[in-house]
Design a protein around this motif. Structure first.
Motif, PDB file in Angstrom:
ATOM      1  N   ILE A  29       0.844  -1.195   0.000  1.00 48.44           N
ATOM      2  CA  ILE A  29       0.000   0.000   0.000  1.00 48.44           C
ATOM      3  C   ILE A  29       0.878   1.243   0.000  1.00 48.44           C
ATOM      4  N   CYS A  30       0.523   2.227  -0.822  1.00 50.24           N
ATOM      5  CA  CYS A  30       1.105   3.565  -0.744  1.00 50.24           C
ATOM      6  C   CYS A  30       0.067   4.476  -0.098  1.00 50.24           C
ATOM      7  N   LEU A  87      -2.288   5.600   7.099  1.00 47.58           N
ATOM      8  CA  LEU A  87      -2.832   4.488   7.866  1.00 47.58           C
ATOM      9  C   LEU A  87      -2.088   4.330   9.195  1.00 47.58           C
ATOM     10  N   ASP A  88      -2.821   3.880  10.217  1.00 44.23           N
ATOM     11  CA  ASP A  88      -2.266   3.659  11.550  1.00 44.23           C
ATOM     12  C   ASP A  88      -1.665   2.261  11.594  1.00 44.23           C
ATOM     13  N   ASN A 102      -1.460  -3.629  13.114  1.00 44.56           N
ATOM     14  CA  ASN A 102      -0.709  -4.772  13.612  1.00 44.56           C
ATOM     15  C   ASN A 102      -1.401  -5.438  14.794  1.00 44.56           C
ATOM     16  N   ARG A 103      -2.114  -4.664  15.605  1.00 46.49           N
ATOM     17  CA  ARG A 103      -2.869  -5.280  16.696  1.00 46.49           C
ATOM     18  C   ARG A 103      -3.982  -6.163  16.129  1.00 46.49           C
ATOM     19  N   ALA A 104      -4.590  -5.712  15.043  1.00 44.08           N
ATOM     20  CA  ALA A 104      -5.615  -6.531  14.396  1.00 44.08           C
ATOM     21  C   ALA A 104      -4.992  -7.760  13.743  1.00 44.08           C
ATOM     22  N   GLY A 113     -10.099  -5.600   6.269  1.00 38.28           N
ATOM     23  CA  GLY A 113     -10.431  -5.416   7.669  1.00 38.28           C
ATOM     24  C   GLY A 113      -9.386  -4.606   8.405  1.00 38.28           C
ATOM     25  N   CYS A 114      -8.105  -4.912   8.159  1.00 41.96           N
ATOM     26  CA  CYS A 114      -7.018  -4.159   8.795  1.00 41.96           C
ATOM     27  C   CYS A 114      -7.018  -2.703   8.335  1.00 41.96           C
ATOM     28  N   VAL A 115      -7.275  -2.462   7.052  1.00 40.79           N
ATOM     29  CA  VAL A 115      -7.294  -1.096   6.536  1.00 40.79           C
ATOM     30  C   VAL A 115      -8.418  -0.296   7.176  1.00 40.79           C
TER      31      VAL A 115
END
Length: 302
Positions: free
Chosen positions: A133-134, A155-156, A161-163, A241-243
């Motif tokens: 991803i950019c 993006l966070d 990463n927690r997800a 989902g992560c995004v």
């Protein structure tokens, strides 16, 4: 019959996935490679056993592969005919002919005789995918159009990463995947993490910053996931989902709930395919190939 292992890569942007679509006139990777094999091995023989490829992992439309593996069973007599006037072994001759016949968006890396018990699909230990991803429009490189997904919002990475950590282990991924007929969505994820490619120069010049050319993937946010196998749409749906978490639209708790209740309900469909690349297929030692294939054919349970 002799079984051949074929290692290859492809840019998936102009393909309707790996697999030939019955009754549909669309371009697929399998279709292109099998057509070349048919010409090399069978010529115009109408009674020939047409080549059929068994692949390690079917990729969706628009998904690329830097390393894909498939196998092919071929009669030794037909393989021997590949040599012609070339001074090389039949397998080397087949590899050379295939490499010359491939379109620009498919690369045949290697053709070799497969060891006893090898099955490209069922013998595999694990597959590795990377989604790129950019999320910085100022650093977007249009040359990455076919293998990087772009968003104009930062993006966070920590939240994502927690997800992603919640996916590691043996789970039913029914919230994020579609089972094959008679199959399940139970898979074992071994690695799943987001990381940003370090910004590094291609050329570091002592006279000043204006001579620093960035490496092509500098700054990209990449999701690397390794599993024994993947169900349909699983990787792209997990990325989506992560995004959603990374954009602040959903919480990590929401993601955990999706993992706990493996049921599709419309909020975790697959993200765009162009960011996804199949990077690697791992296999066990030769003397373990047949046993691995037999175990994987069994229906999974938790």
């Amino acid at each position: 019959m002799v079984r051949l292992r074929i290692d290859l890569g492809y840019d998936g942007s102009s393909f309707n996935g790996w697999a030939v679509q019955n009754g549909q006139d669309c371009r697929t990777v399998q279709g292109e490679v099998e057509a070349a094999l048919r010409l090399v091995l069978c010529g115009r023989d109408p009674d020939a056993h047409l080549p059929h490829l068994v692949v390690a992992g079917r990729t969706d439309a628009g998904v690329s592969a830097s390393h894909q593996v498939c196998h092919l069973d071929v009669e030794e007599e037909r393989l021997a005919r590949c040599v012609g006037h070339m001074r090389m072994t039949p397998v080397e001759a087949l590899q050379t002919r295939l490499q010359r016949m491939m379109p620009e968006d498919i690369a045949i890396h290697r053709v070799r005789i497969a060891p006893d018990g090898f099955d490209a699909r069922f013998s595999a230990l694990e597959r590795t995918y990377v989604y790129r991803i950019c999320d910085d429009p100022s650093s977007w490189d249009p040359r990455q159009l076919s293998y990087v997904w772009q968003t104009d919002r930062r993006l966070d990475e920590a939240a994502m990463n927690r997800a992603a950590a919640l996916t590691i282990g043996l789970h039913d991924f029914g919230s994020f995947a579609i089972p094959n007929p008679g199959g399940t969505t139970i898979r074992e994820v071994k690695t799943a993490h987001w990381s940003r490619v370090e910004r590094r120069p291609l050329i570091a010049h002592p006279q000043g910053e204006r001579y620093r050319t960035p490496a092509m993937e500098s700054g990209l946010l990449c999701f690397t996931i390794v599993a024994d196998a993947f169900a349909r749409n699983m990787v792209r749906s997990l990325v989506n989902g992560c995004v959603q978490v990374g954009l602040g639209k959903r919480s990590v708790e929401w993601f955990a709930g999706k993992m706990a209740t493996p049921k599709r309900e419309g909020s975790t469909g697959p993200i765009a395919p162009q960011g996804l690349t199949l990077e690697h297929i791992a296999y066990p030692a030769d003397d373990e190939l047949a046993a691995r294939a037999e175990r994987i054919r069994a229906r999974r349970t938790l």
